[in-house]
Design a protein around this motif. Structure first.
Motif, short mmCIF file in Angstrom:
data_model
loop_
_atom_site.label_atom_id
_atom_site.label_comp_id
_atom_site.label_asym_id
_atom_site.label_seq_id
_atom_site.Cartn_x
_atom_site.Cartn_y
_atom_site.Cartn_z
N ALA A 111 0.83 -1.21 0.00
CA ALA A 111 0.00 0.00 0.00
C ALA A 111 0.86 1.26 0.00
N ARG A 160 0.98 3.94 -2.95
CA ARG A 160 0.68 5.33 -2.58
C ARG A 160 1.73 6.26 -3.15
N ALA A 214 -6.42 3.80 1.02
CA ALA A 214 -5.08 3.32 1.38
C ALA A 214 -5.15 2.36 2.56
N ALA A 261 -6.54 -0.91 1.21
CA ALA A 261 -5.53 -1.60 0.40
C ALA A 261 -4.43 -2.20 1.26
N ALA A 262 -4.14 -1.61 2.41
CA ALA A 262 -3.14 -2.18 3.31
C ALA A 262 -3.66 -3.47 3.93
N THR A 314 -4.65 -6.48 -0.41
CA THR A 314 -3.93 -5.94 -1.56
C THR A 314 -4.69 -6.08 -2.87
N VAL A 350 -5.83 -2.63 -4.39
CA VAL A 350 -4.85 -1.63 -4.80
C VAL A 350 -5.34 -0.86 -6.03
#
Length: 152
Positions: free
Chosen positions: A50, A54, A105, A108-109, A112, A115
């Motif tokens: 992530a 980013r 974010a 997504a962390a 995954t 993303v």
């Protein structure tokens, strides 16, 4: 208040023997995408990915926010007094996009697979703002001149 000892020893490290795992903010992009074995824990791989994405999407996000501001300023008719509403609405949209980016974010962390939402968040607002700025405007067709009624 009285202290018996006022000296603080700064050279003593309590965890000198324990390995220190670096924060994702301290790692390079290559280390984030391909972490060295044993450098990070397995549970932190999503955080690393992530953070890497980013960093990759942040330039596109900056361009999107710039296009959003340009669309707000240049998108409407010029008025000497009273153009502040467009700017205020653009600020609200940008604030909402920043909050949405933080939420994406975080998601997504954790997973995954999400993303792609980071990429969509970075590119779509700019694409919409660019379309609003550069799309051809549909102007009303001019009315024909009224005829006098006499044949020419």
């Amino acid at each position: 208040i009285s202290f018996k000892r006022n000296a603080i020893t700064l050279t003593h490290d309590a965890g000198a023997g324990a390995p220190r795992f670096r924060d994702p903010n301290e790692m390079s992009l290559g280390e984030l995408l391909h972490p060295p074995p044993g450098a990070v824990q397995a549970r932190d791989l999503g955080k690393l990915a992530a953070e890497a994405y980013r960093r990759l999407t942040s330039p596109f996000t900056c361009v999107s926010y710039t296009l959003l501001a340009l669309a707000a300023i240049l998108g409407g008719r010029f008025r000497r007094h009273g153009g502040g509403l467009r700017v205020f609405v653009a600020m609200l949209i940008a604030t909402g996009l920043v909050a949405l980016g933080l939420a994406i974010a975080n998601l997504a962390a954790r997973d995954t697979v999400l993303v792609w939402l980071m990429w969509a968040h970075a590119v779509l607002p700019g694409a919409v703002a660019a379309w609003l700025l550069f799309a051809p405007r549909l102007e009303p067709s001019p009315r024909p001149a009224p005829s006098s009624g006499a044949p020419a």
